[in-house]
Design an enzyme around this catalytic site. Sequence first.
Site, short mmCIF file in Angstrom:
data_model
loop_
_atom_site.label_atom_id
_atom_site.label_comp_id
_atom_site.label_asym_id
_atom_site.label_seq_id
_atom_site.Cartn_x
_atom_site.Cartn_y
_atom_site.Cartn_z
N GLU A 68 0.83 -1.21 0.00
CA GLU A 68 0.00 0.00 0.00
C GLU A 68 0.86 1.26 0.00
O GLU A 68 1.79 1.39 0.80
CB GLU A 68 -0.92 -0.02 1.23
CG GLU A 68 -1.85 1.18 1.32
CD GLU A 68 -2.85 1.07 2.45
OE1 GLU A 68 -3.62 2.02 2.64
OE2 GLU A 68 -2.86 0.03 3.16
N LYS A 156 -8.61 3.77 -3.77
CA LYS A 156 -9.35 3.27 -2.61
C LYS A 156 -10.68 4.01 -2.52
O LYS A 156 -10.73 5.24 -2.50
CB LYS A 156 -8.52 3.49 -1.33
CG LYS A 156 -9.13 2.80 -0.11
CD LYS A 156 -8.20 2.90 1.09
CE LYS A 156 -8.74 2.11 2.28
NZ LYS A 156 -7.87 2.18 3.46
N CYS A 190 -6.45 -2.42 1.60
CA CYS A 190 -6.63 -2.47 3.06
C CYS A 190 -8.10 -2.62 3.45
O CYS A 190 -8.71 -3.64 3.19
CB CYS A 190 -5.99 -1.21 3.68
SG CYS A 190 -5.66 -1.36 5.46
#
Length: 393
Positions: A68, A156, A190
């Site tokens: 990430e 994201k 995530c």
Amino acid sequence: MITQDRHQRKGITMAIGRKPVLGGRESVKVAIVQKPPRFLDKEASLARAEAHIAEAAAGGAELVVFPEVWLAGYPYWTEGWDSPLQSWAGGRIAFREAAVLAPSEDTERLGAAAAKAGVHVVMGCNEIDPRPEVSTIYNCLLFFDRQGRLMGRHRKTMPTFTERLFWGQGDASDLRVFETDIGRIGGLICGEHLMTLVRAAMIGLGEEIHIAVFPGAFALHTGPELEEWDSDHTSFWGHASVRAHALEAGAFVLSACGQIDDADIPDDFPYKGKMNIRYARGGSSIIAPLGIALAGPVEGPQILYGELQAWMIKAWKAIIDTTGHYARPDLVRLMVSDHAPSRDATISFRSALESARPRTLTEAAERHGVEPARVEALVDATLSERATTARPA
């Protein structure tokens, strides 16, 4: 996939078709780069990325994955209205300066490294919005093919907790799977792995290789800090979620966790020594479609390799095919919006045609002996064509 074998049927040449898994490969070797970047130093991190891609390729990998926002750093610090002004400003400027513009010279370098090594690359990065009027930064995955082409991105869709201070939200254009010669590749970032419907959407797009990225592997219940290193690899929720995703998708999962040391943070960074990086020790793993680990979790700086065997997908989907014979679309369906504001300018100017009131159009149509419905249809078609033409690719 159509093979070169052919046979005759009623005088017509017919191709023998086979539906490939992993691009028709029996196996694909992959790698996760669990090594640190140079924190918020984009140039130095790009140089490290080039070296790591070459090293992984030399180890036989055809797909190389970075954790990430590896390029060039996760915001491990906290801030608020009580932040010291100089520290806050210094941190924010460094964060912006290290963000990647896609496409740009930065992505050209990554693409060139992928092409030189002959591998596919998935890079986690802080990506700045390319629209001239927008300065929002996103938590992003960039996907490169083995020819070095930037295939696309995934932003994201929902930053988690304090991440919302740093990143904007992705949209429907970020739910994508990329067809490659080693299989269909997609990814989430995530906390998106706790967004059940988003995961279901990715499964519905037919992933064979799923990329999952995290800033580290952490426990949330042990204290004294909210995030602590999961030393025995039993408490990090990410391990459970990626194994569940592998089972439900019938796909391989490459779970790439961040690793960074204090030495990788520049001495002049205002938050050095004040960030919780103690949980950023790795924890990467490679998961089979049955939900078991093929490799990892591992701790410390290294490149983790794994061999993805196509038969594993074929065998598991014979039992559980969650978008096929093990689905009940007559009972439950998922609707995915096509709303993608990131494709459009934030300001639009209305033409006289758009501003015209329906009553005015109706009166004009009647005055000229034209059916009002026909005029409205022409207006709708014209506006739709303008919007499509103006929309960036």
